[in-house]
Write a protein that holds these residues in place. Structure first.
Motif, PDB file in Angstrom:
ATOM      1  N   GLN A  30      -4.834   5.848  -0.189  1.00 24.23           N
ATOM      2  CA  GLN A  30      -4.502   4.620   0.200  1.00 24.23           C
ATOM      3  C   GLN A  30      -4.515   3.727  -1.235  1.00 24.23           C
ATOM      4  O   GLN A  30      -5.436   3.386  -1.643  1.00 24.23           O
ATOM      5  N   VAL A  36       0.735  -1.481   0.119  1.00 26.34           N
ATOM      6  CA  VAL A  36      -0.052   0.275   0.033  1.00 26.34           C
ATOM      7  C   VAL A  36       0.972   1.300   0.029  1.00 26.34           C
ATOM      8  O   VAL A  36       1.767   1.461   0.908  1.00 26.34           O
ATOM      9  N   GLY A  67      -9.223   7.625   2.352  1.00 19.55           N
ATOM     10  CA  GLY A  67      -9.082   7.423   3.772  1.00 19.55           C
ATOM     11  C   GLY A  67      -9.693   8.343   4.738  1.00 19.55           C
ATOM     12  O   GLY A  67      -9.269   9.557   4.705  1.00 19.55           O
ATOM     13  N   TRP A 108      -2.596   6.090   9.450  1.00 14.01           N
ATOM     14  CA  TRP A 108      -1.890   5.073   8.746  1.00 14.01           C
ATOM     15  C   TRP A 108      -0.526   5.650   8.531  1.00 14.01           C
ATOM     16  O   TRP A 108       0.517   4.805   8.665  1.00 14.01           O
ATOM     17  N   LEU A 127       0.909   4.948   0.595  1.00 12.59           N
ATOM     18  CA  LEU A 127       0.102   5.966   1.263  1.00 12.59           C
ATOM     19  C   LEU A 127       0.565   7.441   0.682  1.00 12.59           C
ATOM     20  O   LEU A 127       1.715   7.668   0.825  1.00 12.59           O
TER      21      LEU A 127
END
Length: 595
Positions: free
Chosen positions: A429, A337, A380, A386, A339
């Motif tokens: 994300q 992932v 998100g 995160w 971000l």
């Protein structure tokens, strides 16, 4: 010694709970052996979460010495690049396998996000694009089981959006069990700014049209009938790791409907599959009692391995089973992932509701996947959590040097600045498909044992150039989206403790988190020469041994895999039922025996 049972299921998580229910409903005697503990017998998980210093996905749930769970805190990055790994998993790869999982009754299905999208029809033939493998079945083979899984776990979604914006085929008269979870204010803000706009990624022949699309959820929304579905989603914003209201589906909900013929034993760590004459399995060996001190055996007509992809592979390797293809443990996949995070021009109300309620779907499919890994963009709702941790980290930063002259902020000025900054936080994300690579694998080593002398998984993990090109393309798309939004981009990937997944690609610095979607370690295929299980998830080498779960996936695609895992589990349960009825399974299975 116990049994003989009709079926032994190893693992009481998502897939195992569904298989046990289906077979129990047919009257078969089923023994479910779960390595972890029943959480409700050891205090309130919600209270454990509230009091935990580090609120990781595993923090509400009790771990045991005999069934340790890997956690995201086991990994740290290094200032000079690279990573350090501790905990249960032994990491030997150039990059870390950065996902944890939960060994407890209910499995990782206790802590999952609750997102339940289907795979796209194109995802079943990834090999046609030159990367990864084709499935031995297609979307239409799985479609009836998608519907059954959506009914079992209770999916809330907008069918018209899924049909028109994602391109998923559905029967004309189908309706999801519940209406879609409402969009967040952030979703609506992004939709107003982005819908109908176009983004051209580097190297693309044509731009991609943007459209914000609500995501299917396995949590209680408004039902389509008057039937009670339990508590509705109340927007607690702690879906990972625990839903205080009980609106999110977990395998415990399925277990509550098990027939009397299903028996659950927890703290029962299966250590070996017992293989007899002709390749037929006869049962399992497991350890129970305090610290796994007592060794027991259980016998059955058929065994289903339904632990995590890594645990299934480890058990097959320890047992010397199902590996004439040399593919057991290989093709370990996850969703890396990327971000990206920033500040919107105005407050958008983060930290409310589920972690993501909508996304951008246009980069999941199409010819671009021949040159870079496809990706899905989740919007998100939980700000920068995160990427950088909870808002408390921003409080500490403002206390140190938040003022324009570098001085710390306090009192009303601190509250005003914090409300403005945190209130504008948002993140994108990017979940990328990782191609099946035999060198990414799970092995065992007698030098690495857990506290009860059971082998720990030894992992070799890396990202292919195809995935790294996808990550670079995702960052370029993010840059263009931030420009369209007028957002301040605060994304930085500096090597250090916070980024164990840091790497350099074509002179640029990147880093990834991991989605917790382990897959591929007992891969499904059309031939015993290059796969572990057939399209029923039945082991080619053992006619009465099934290995079910995400470990069977030939591709992990770009959608969260839990719904697909559930659909495959229900499909396998149908085949197992027929196996038990006929009690006739040839010693060597050839080809694909479709019904």
């Amino acid at each position: 010694m116990s049994g003989p049972w009709d079926v032994i299921v190893v693992g009481a998580g998502f897939a195992g709970s569904l298989v046990a229910k289906q077979l129990g409903d047919q009257g078969w005697s089923v023994l479910v052996l779960e390595a972890g503990a029943r959480q409700e017998q050891h205090g309130d998980p919600l209270e454990r979460f509230r009091s935990a210093t580090f609120k990781t996905p595993n923090s509400p749930y009790l771990s045991t010495d005999s069934a340790p769970s890997p956690d995201v805190t086991d990994l740290t990055g290094s200032a000079g690049g690279g990573y350090r790994a501790g905990g249960y998993l032994v990491q030997r790869g150039p990059l870390p396998y950065a996902s944890g999982y939960l060994r407890a009754n209910g499995g990782t299905g206790l802590a999952w996000t609750g997102l339940a999208p289907r795979m796209h029809p194109e995802d079943f033939r990834a090999g046609d694009f030159g990367h990864g493998r084709n499935w031995p079945i297609g979307y239409q083979d799985l479609e009836p089981y998608y519907r059954a899984a959506e009914a079992e776990i209770g999916v809330a979604a907008d069918l018209d959006e899924q049909r028109q914006a994602v391109g998923l085929p559905f029967p004309e008269d189908y309706r999801f069990p519940m209406r879609a979870i409402p969009r967040s204010y952030l979703d609506a803000t992004l939709a107003k700014a982005l819908d109908g706009r176009y983004v051209r990624e580097p190297g693309a022949a044509a731009p991609t049209r943007l459209q914000v699309v609500t995501t299917p959820h396995a949590r209680n929304g408004r039902p389509r009938t008057a039937a009670a579905v339990g508590p509705l989603c109340a927007g607690h914003a702690s879906c990972v790791p625990i839903c205080p209201s009980g609106a999110k589906y977990t395998p415990l909900r399925t277990q509550a409907g098990w027939a009397a013929s299903v028996t659950l034993r927890t703290r029962a760590v299966v250590t070996r599959v017992l293989v007899g004459d002709g390749g037929r399995v006869t049962g399992v060996e497991y350890r129970s009692g305090e610290a796994g001190a007592t060794t027991r055996t259980a016998h059955a007509r058929l065994v289903v391995l339904a632990a995590h992809a890594i645990e299934n592979a480890k058990l097959l390797l320890v047992s010397g089973a199902a590996n004439r293809s040399d593919q057991v443990g290989r093709n370990l996949m996850d969703h890396p992932v990327l971000l990206t995070w920033g500040l919107m021009p105005h407050r958008i109300g983060p930290y409310r509701g589920p972690g993501s309620t909508s996304g951008l779907e246009g980069f999941r499919f199409g010819p671009a996947r021949t040159r870079r890994a496809p990706f899905r963009i989740e919007i998100g709702n939980w700000g920068w959590t995160w990427a950088l941790g909870p808002p408390e980290a921003r409080v500490a930063e403002l206390l140190r040097s938040g003022g324009p002259d570098g001085r710390g902020l306090f009192g009303a000025e601190l509250r005003r600045t914090l409300g403005d900054r945190v209130g504008r936080e948002f993140a994108l994300q990017f979940e990328l498909e990782q191609d099946a690579d035999p060198s990414n694998r799970v092995t065992i080593d007698p030098d690495f044992l857990d506290a009860t002398s059971v082998p720990r998984p030894v992992l070799h993990y890396d990202l292919s150039d195809h995935v790294k090109r996808g990550i670079a393309a995702a960052k370029a798309v993010s840059d263009r989206i931030f420009t369209l939004l007028g957002a301040e981009d605060h994304t930085r990937f500096d090597p250090g403790a916070a980024w164990p997944g840091h790497f350099e690609w074509e002179g640029q610095s990147y880093a990834y988190r991991a989605a917790g979607h382990g897959a591929g370690t007992h891969i499904m295929g059309a031939s015993p020469a290059d796969s572990v299980v057939d399209h029923w998830q039945r082991c080619w080498d053992h006619p009465n041994l099934y290995a079910v779960g995400c470990g069977s996936l030939p591709t992990v695609a770009t959608s969260n895999p839990s719904l697909t895992m559930a659909a495959l589990a229900l499909r396998s349960a149908d085949r197992i039922h027929r196996d038990l009825l006929t009690d006739h399974r040839p010693a060597t299975l050839r080809g694909a025996d479709r019904p």
